[in-house]
Design a protein around this motif. Structure first.
Motif, mmCIF file in Angstrom:
data_model
loop_
_atom_site.group_PDB
_atom_site.id
_atom_site.type_symbol
_atom_site.label_atom_id
_atom_site.label_comp_id
_atom_site.label_asym_id
_atom_site.label_seq_id
_atom_site.Cartn_x
_atom_site.Cartn_y
_atom_site.Cartn_z
ATOM 1 N N PHE A 1 3.675 10.655 3.525
ATOM 2 C CA PHE A 1 3.768 9.694 2.477
ATOM 3 C C PHE A 1 3.956 8.311 3.162
ATOM 4 C CE2 PHE A 1 5.631 6.455 -0.522
ATOM 5 C CZ PHE A 1 4.791 6.262 -1.295
ATOM 6 N N ALA A 2 2.940 7.259 3.195
ATOM 7 C CA ALA A 2 3.030 6.142 3.860
ATOM 8 C C ALA A 2 2.964 5.023 3.294
ATOM 9 C CB ALA A 2 2.148 6.238 5.014
ATOM 10 N N PRO A 3 3.859 4.443 2.813
ATOM 11 C CA PRO A 3 4.138 2.980 2.159
ATOM 12 C C PRO A 3 4.237 1.824 3.072
ATOM 13 C CG PRO A 3 6.445 3.743 1.954
ATOM 14 C CD PRO A 3 5.560 4.806 2.768
ATOM 15 N N SER A 4 3.460 0.625 3.044
ATOM 16 C CA SER A 4 3.289 -0.506 3.899
ATOM 17 C C SER A 4 3.366 -1.589 3.357
ATOM 18 C CB SER A 4 2.205 -0.006 4.924
ATOM 19 O OG SER A 4 0.990 -0.101 4.311
ATOM 20 N N ILE A 5 3.485 -2.637 3.954
ATOM 21 C CA ILE A 5 3.532 -4.184 3.181
ATOM 22 C C ILE A 5 2.852 -4.995 4.516
ATOM 23 C CG2 ILE A 5 4.660 -6.086 2.824
ATOM 24 C CD1 ILE A 5 6.829 -4.033 1.410
ATOM 25 N N SER A 6 1.957 -5.790 4.021
ATOM 26 C CA SER A 6 1.373 -6.849 4.719
ATOM 27 C C SER A 6 1.165 -8.128 4.392
ATOM 28 C CB SER A 6 0.072 -6.195 5.499
ATOM 29 O OG SER A 6 -0.654 -5.969 4.421
ATOM 30 N N ARG B 1 0.833 -1.445 0.144
ATOM 31 C CA ARG B 1 -0.079 -0.052 -0.020
ATOM 32 C C ARG B 1 0.924 1.327 -0.008
ATOM 33 N NH1 ARG B 1 -2.968 -3.271 3.839
ATOM 34 N NH2 ARG B 1 -1.309 -2.556 5.604
ATOM 35 N N ALA B 2 0.457 2.375 -0.641
ATOM 36 C CA ALA B 2 1.093 3.528 -0.331
ATOM 37 C C ALA B 2 0.031 4.572 -0.715
ATOM 38 C CB ALA B 2 2.008 3.766 -1.542
ATOM 39 N N GLY B 3 0.125 5.404 0.391
ATOM 40 C CA GLY B 3 -0.824 6.543 0.398
ATOM 41 C C GLY B 3 -0.595 7.795 1.364
ATOM 42 N N LEU B 4 -1.539 8.552 1.643
ATOM 43 C CA LEU B 4 -1.420 9.543 2.659
ATOM 44 C C LEU B 4 -1.632 9.136 3.904
ATOM 45 C CD1 LEU B 4 -2.461 12.393 0.782
ATOM 46 C CD2 LEU B 4 -0.233 11.926 0.962
ATOM 47 N N GLU B 5 -1.074 9.653 5.021
ATOM 48 C CA GLU B 5 -1.148 9.241 6.392
ATOM 49 C C GLU B 5 -1.174 10.532 7.138
ATOM 50 O OE1 GLU B 5 0.081 5.442 8.760
ATOM 51 O OE2 GLU B 5 1.324 7.058 9.493
ATOM 52 N N LEU B 6 -2.329 10.802 7.842
ATOM 53 C CA LEU B 6 -2.289 11.986 8.676
ATOM 54 C C LEU B 6 -2.415 11.393 10.064
ATOM 55 C CD1 LEU B 6 -4.798 12.469 6.169
ATOM 56 C CD2 LEU B 6 -4.371 14.787 7.089
ATOM 57 N N TYR B 7 -1.673 12.074 10.832
ATOM 58 C CA TYR B 7 -1.558 11.683 12.294
ATOM 59 C C TYR B 7 -1.335 12.877 13.210
ATOM 60 C CZ TYR B 7 3.329 12.032 10.968
ATOM 61 O OH TYR B 7 4.578 12.265 10.476
ATOM 62 N N PRO B 8 -1.391 12.779 14.814
ATOM 63 C CA PRO B 8 -1.201 13.947 15.774
ATOM 64 C C PRO B 8 0.030 14.074 15.599
ATOM 65 C CG PRO B 8 -2.129 11.990 16.818
ATOM 66 C CD PRO B 8 -2.099 11.753 15.326
ATOM 67 N N LYS B 9 0.170 15.539 15.929
ATOM 68 C CA LYS B 9 1.806 16.013 16.109
ATOM 69 C C LYS B 9 1.584 17.261 17.194
ATOM 70 C CE LYS B 9 5.435 18.203 13.535
ATOM 71 N NZ LYS B 9 5.659 18.516 12.170
ATOM 72 N N GLU B 10 2.499 17.548 17.680
ATOM 73 C CA GLU B 10 2.700 18.461 18.353
ATOM 74 C C GLU B 10 2.206 19.643 17.886
ATOM 75 O OE1 GLU B 10 2.758 20.184 22.377
ATOM 76 O OE2 GLU B 10 3.226 18.159 21.900
ATOM 77 N N GLY B 11 1.082 20.351 18.239
ATOM 78 C CA GLY B 11 0.618 21.738 17.606
ATOM 79 C C GLY B 11 -0.163 21.403 16.385
#
Length: 168
Positions: free
Chosen positions: A131-136, A115-125
């Protein structure tokens, strides 16, 4: 909440499992699979909603190495957090997926997915986007020609998915 969701998934699996599928190719060309899953997240501290995933995949080529096929699709994952300071945060992933499937046993579809896509996650402020590639690695067992269960283990928002599969 996790126990309730997993219990519901197991109950649905048993209800649909009464009708065994006949010997068939689980993911042949033209097959359309919808996966609905719950996962075990990488970040579980202050978690309010465990990782929830929705994935779609269509077999575009089959007959590879006799029982193999290739699937293309998309996936969406969501996870929510509540920090001690009462501010809420979430992690999202959305992007395409490509899988190589191989059926070693009747009704059991095993596969490796990229998979490859966009990942949104919490960050200070605020929130960060990356960009988030992953394998499973995954497996799907079909109880009938329309219903089954699946599991995937790998990288991403969740390291383990369990859920239901529907052949559309």
């Amino acid at each position: 909440m996790k126990k309730l969701i997993l219990s519901a998934l197991c109950a649905l699996g048993m209800a649909f499992g009464a009708s065994q599928a006949q010997a068939q190719s689980t993911f042949e060309q033209g097959s359309n699979m919808l996966n609905l899953g719950v996962g075990l997240g990488v970040k579980t501290k202050h978690q309010t909603v465990p990782p929830i995933s929705i994935g779609y995949e269509r077999s575009v080529v089959d007959g590879l190495i006799e029982y193999g096929s290739i699937g293309l699709g998309a996936e969406f994952e969501y996870q929510s957090f509540r920090h001690p300071d009462k501010r809420g945060n979430l992690a999202l992933f959305v992007g395409p997926r490509i899988s190589l499937h191989y059926e070693f046993v009747d009704n059991l579809d095993t596969y490796i997915t990229g998979r490859a896509g966009l990942e949104l996650y919490p960050k200070e402020g605020g929130t960060a986007t990356s960009f988030a590639p992953s394998i499973s690695l995954g497996a799907r067992y079909l109880f009938s020609d329309k219903f089954g269960i699946f599991t995937e283990v790998g990288t991403g928002i969740s390291i383990l998915h369990l859920g239901m599969s529907f052949n559309l």
